[in-house]
Write an enzyme that holds these catalytic residues in place. Structure first.
Site, PDB file in Angstrom:
ATOM      1  N   ASP A  54       0.773  -1.549   0.280  1.00  0.00           N
ATOM      2  CA  ASP A  54       0.571   0.362   0.203  1.00  0.00           C
ATOM      3  C   ASP A  54       0.746   1.190  -0.090  1.00  0.00           C
ATOM      4  O   ASP A  54       2.020   1.439   0.252  1.00  0.00           O
ATOM      5  CB  ASP A  54      -1.139  -0.617   1.117  1.00  0.00           C
ATOM      6  CG  ASP A  54      -2.181   0.683   1.130  1.00  0.00           C
ATOM      7  OD1 ASP A  54      -2.662   0.559   1.619  1.00  0.00           O
ATOM      8  OD2 ASP A  54      -2.376   2.114   0.479  1.00  0.00           O
TER       9      ASP A  54
ATOM     10  N   ASP B  73      -7.273  -7.726   0.410  1.00  0.00           N
ATOM     11  CA  ASP B  73      -6.495  -7.529   1.608  1.00  0.00           C
ATOM     12  C   ASP B  73      -7.507  -7.346   2.779  1.00  0.00           C
ATOM     13  O   ASP B  73      -8.599  -6.317   2.820  1.00  0.00           O
ATOM     14  CB  ASP B  73      -5.751  -7.147   1.741  1.00  0.00           C
ATOM     15  CG  ASP B  73      -6.074  -5.774   1.887  1.00  0.00           C
ATOM     16  OD1 ASP B  73      -6.602  -4.333   1.593  1.00  0.00           O
ATOM     17  OD2 ASP B  73      -5.841  -5.171   3.324  1.00  0.00           O
TER      18      ASP B  73
ATOM     19  N   CYS C 102     -12.142 -28.810   8.012  1.00  0.00           N
ATOM     20  CA  CYS C 102     -10.970 -28.342   7.531  1.00  0.00           C
ATOM     21  C   CYS C 102      -9.149 -28.741   7.240  1.00  0.00           C
ATOM     22  O   CYS C 102      -8.969 -29.332   8.234  1.00  0.00           O
ATOM     23  CB  CYS C 102     -10.440 -27.208   8.454  1.00  0.00           C
ATOM     24  SG  CYS C 102      -9.130 -25.755   8.264  1.00  0.00           S
TER      25      CYS C 102
ATOM     26  N   CYS D 219      -6.280 -27.299   7.860  1.00  0.00           N
ATOM     27  CA  CYS D 219      -5.018 -26.796   8.266  1.00  0.00           C
ATOM     28  C   CYS D 219      -4.298 -27.707   9.166  1.00  0.00           C
ATOM     29  O   CYS D 219      -4.893 -28.314  10.189  1.00  0.00           O
ATOM     30  CB  CYS D 219      -5.615 -25.413   8.692  1.00  0.00           C
ATOM     31  SG  CYS D 219      -6.077 -25.086  10.411  1.00  0.00           S
TER      32      CYS D 219
ATOM     33  N   CYS E 199      -6.698 -27.645  12.470  1.00  0.00           N
ATOM     34  CA  CYS E 199      -7.900 -28.891  12.502  1.00  0.00           C
ATOM     35  C   CYS E 199      -7.351 -29.749  12.007  1.00  0.00           C
ATOM     36  O   CYS E 199      -7.605 -30.756  12.803  1.00  0.00           O
ATOM     37  CB  CYS E 199      -8.384 -28.018  11.341  1.00  0.00           C
ATOM     38  SG  CYS E 199      -9.738 -26.821  11.501  1.00  0.00           S
TER      39      CYS E 199
ATOM     40  N   HIS F 190      -5.237 -21.426  10.660  1.00  0.00           N
ATOM     41  CA  HIS F 190      -6.684 -21.836  10.618  1.00  0.00           C
ATOM     42  C   HIS F 190      -7.582 -20.261   9.544  1.00  0.00           C
ATOM     43  O   HIS F 190      -7.734 -21.282   8.607  1.00  0.00           O
ATOM     44  CB  HIS F 190      -7.494 -22.434  11.707  1.00  0.00           C
ATOM     45  CG  HIS F 190      -8.346 -22.638  11.632  1.00  0.00           C
ATOM     46  ND1 HIS F 190      -9.433 -23.673  10.591  1.00  0.00           N
ATOM     47  CD2 HIS F 190     -10.079 -21.165  12.232  1.00  0.00           C
ATOM     48  CE1 HIS F 190     -10.468 -23.501  10.539  1.00  0.00           C
ATOM     49  NE2 HIS F 190     -11.297 -21.876  11.154  1.00  0.00           N
TER      50      HIS F 190
HETATM   51  C1  LIG Z   1     -10.178  -2.137   6.420  1.00  0.00           C
HETATM   52  N1  LIG Z   1     -10.605  -0.712   5.946  1.00  0.00           N
HETATM   53  C2  LIG Z   1      -9.413  -0.238   4.966  1.00  0.00           C
HETATM   54  N2  LIG Z   1      -8.308  -0.219   4.824  1.00  0.00           N
HETATM   55  C3  LIG Z   1      -8.201   0.140   3.763  1.00  0.00           C
HETATM   56  C4  LIG Z   1      -6.516   0.606   3.346  1.00  0.00           C
HETATM   57  C5  LIG Z   1      -5.724  -0.236   3.486  1.00  0.00           C
HETATM   58  C6  LIG Z   1      -5.564  -1.398   3.063  1.00  0.00           C
HETATM   59  N3  LIG Z   1      -4.481  -2.278   4.170  1.00  0.00           N
HETATM   60  C7  LIG Z   1      -3.226  -2.005   3.323  1.00  0.00           C
HETATM   61  C8  LIG Z   1      -2.544  -3.381   4.322  1.00  0.00           C
HETATM   62  C9  LIG Z   1      -2.731  -2.840   5.961  1.00  0.00           C
HETATM   63  C10 LIG Z   1      -1.502  -3.059   6.749  1.00  0.00           C
HETATM   64  C11 LIG Z   1      -0.406  -2.923   5.194  1.00  0.00           C
HETATM   65  C12 LIG Z   1      -0.982  -2.518   4.472  1.00  0.00           C
HETATM   66  C13 LIG Z   1      -6.876   1.699   1.401  1.00  0.00           C
HETATM   67  N4  LIG Z   1      -5.336   1.600   1.563  1.00  0.00           N
HETATM   68  C14 LIG Z   1      -5.850   3.081   0.654  1.00  0.00           C
HETATM   69  N5  LIG Z   1      -4.069   3.416   0.080  1.00  0.00           N
HETATM   70  N6  LIG Z   1      -7.252   3.660   0.289  1.00  0.00           N
HETATM   71  C15 LIG Z   1      -7.784   3.282   0.223  1.00  0.00           C
HETATM   72  O1  LIG Z   1      -8.759   4.149   0.381  1.00  0.00           O
HETATM   73  C16 LIG Z   1      -7.861   2.339   1.756  1.00  0.00           C
HETATM   74  C17 LIG Z   1      -9.063   2.162   2.706  1.00  0.00           C
HETATM   75  C18 LIG Z   1      -9.434   1.261   3.602  1.00  0.00           C
HETATM   76  N7  LIG Z   1     -10.201   0.347   4.209  1.00  0.00           N
HETATM   77 ZN   LIG Z   2      -8.218 -24.845  10.347  1.00  0.00          ZN
END
Ligand SMILES: CNc1nc2c(CCNCC3CCCC3)c3nc(N)[nH]c(=O)c3cc2[nH]1
Ligand SMILES: [Zn+2]
Length: 371
Positions: free
Chosen positions: A91, A265, A303, A305, A308, A334
């Protein structure tokens, strides 16, 4: 294009695809485990591979603070550093700055903030974010963007969306083209359909290897998230992957795949796993609950894993209650295995044109309870 994405089957708006990268291929729809500080917490890379994951997330924000992008580059890049040979998506850091750092300020130039670790000051510009992700040798790079927490008024959402479009342009200019590497734009616009369409069209004009839907999973309901997807994915190119950022719980994944999303993610399976929450085909349980203390059955008898296959709920209950490291390892293995099995089920259902039946069976299972 520097990243080849092929769609082999569709079922409604859902797509079964494959993304070829310099570090290996990704079957979509795909769930990407989060590896925040160059590790998927409590998992060795071999254990992550065993779950079925093909791509993981790295975290620009954490790694720029510690050990620094330059040091990771000196050590051969993130793949070498953490011994993960497969694709890595990083990110851009902006979202983490807004959720983790102190005294952060957004301007046309970028995001300035103080490190949550030692209070040191940083300026994260679109150009610097792209440079950091290049130093990390990220397979897929994300543009720097401004994500607004919901609910927010349309004026605020529109300003952040326009700023993100201007930053998208600067990121594309700064990105070094390499075969098998890609740069994704991020659609913003809150839950406002007109702003979402404007954002999507602006990004497509600039041109990206993939398009993320950002600005969701920030406080809106699942219905609002799905409604926003319904007015966003139709504007995105059919031949490029779509990545819904930060999502989500299993029912979010099923509904978003049905609305044309290819990549996800979320920290939920790893973070809540360490806290005792186990996901199963019949809903979630918290293994810390006393009712599991003498249960000889595995968490989920279907499962595959390590938890399990070899351990009882009673044992995992004991480990998690005792805050034993093995508890985090087994719960994480898991949950990540369960998430990968849901994605595998979705991929097969789309390929065989039976996604609706799969989704109905999934929801019936989650509602069946008695776990
Ligand atoms: C949990 N909700 C949420 N996450 C968002 C994230 C983060 C996604 N996860 C990145 C990983 C977590 C830790 C390491 C990288 C978002 N990232 C960006 N750049 N823009 C969003 O609008 C954006 C929007 C998001 N909404
Ligand atoms: Zn499992």
């Amino acid at each position: 294009m520097t990243l080849r994405f092929t769609v082999s089957a569709t079922d409604g708006a859902a797509r079964r695809g494959r993304l070829e990268t310099a570090h290996g291929a990704i079957d979509t729809p795909a769930f990407m485990p989060v590896g925040t500080a160059a590790t998927v917490k409590a998992m060795t890379p071999e254990a992550v591979v065993e779950t079925g994951a093909q791509i993981i997330l790295g975290n620009t924000y954490h790694l720029m603070l510690r050990p620094s992008a330059e040091r990771v580059a000196k050590l051969g890049g993130l793949h070498r550093f953490m011994n993960w040979p497969g694709p890595i998506l990083t990110d851009s850091g902006g979202f983490q700055v807004m959720s983790l750092s102190q005294l952060n300020k957004v301007s046309e130039a970028g995001v300035s903030f103080q490190s949550h670790i030692d209070g040191a000051k940083y300026d994260l510009t679109p150009e610097r974010s792209i440079e950091i992700q290049h130093l990390l040798d990220a397979t897929i790079t994300m543009q720097l963007d401004e994500c607004v927490k919901l609910p927010a008024d349309d004026k605020r959402v529109s300003e952040a969306m326009q700023l993100s479009l201007r930053w998208a342009e600067r990121c594309k200019t700064a990105f070094k083209l390499r075969d098998g590497y890609g740069l994704f734009g991020i659609v913003q616009g809150g839950t406002n359909g007109a702003l979402r369409e404007q954002s999507a069209k602006g990004l497509i004009k600039t041109g990206f290897d993939g398009y993320a839907v950002g600005g969701l999973a920030v406080g809106e309901t699942q219905a609002e998230m799905f409604a926003t997807l319904d007015v966003t994915t139709p504007h995105l190119p059919q031949d490029r992957p779509r990545y819904l950022m930060g999502v989500g719980k299993p029912s979010d994944l099923v509904g978003a795949v049905q609305r044309g999303i290819d990549m996800f993610d979320c920290v939920m399976p790893t973070r809540s796993g360490r806290n005792g929450q186990a996901f199963t085909r019949r809903g979630t349980i918290n293994i810390r609950n006393a009712r599991h203390a003498e249960d000889p059955r595995p968490i989920d008898e279907h499962c595959r894993c390590p938890a399990c296959r070899n351990y009882s709920r009673a044992y995992v209950h004991h480990l998690v209650r005792s805050d034993e490291i093995l508890g985090s390892m087994l719960m994480t293995a898991h949950n990540l295995t369960y998430y990968q099995d849901v994605m595998q089920g979705l991929r097969a259902a789309i390929a065989e044109g039976r996604l609706e039946a799969f989704a109905a069976g999934f929801h019936a299972g989650e509602a069946s309870g008695d776990i």
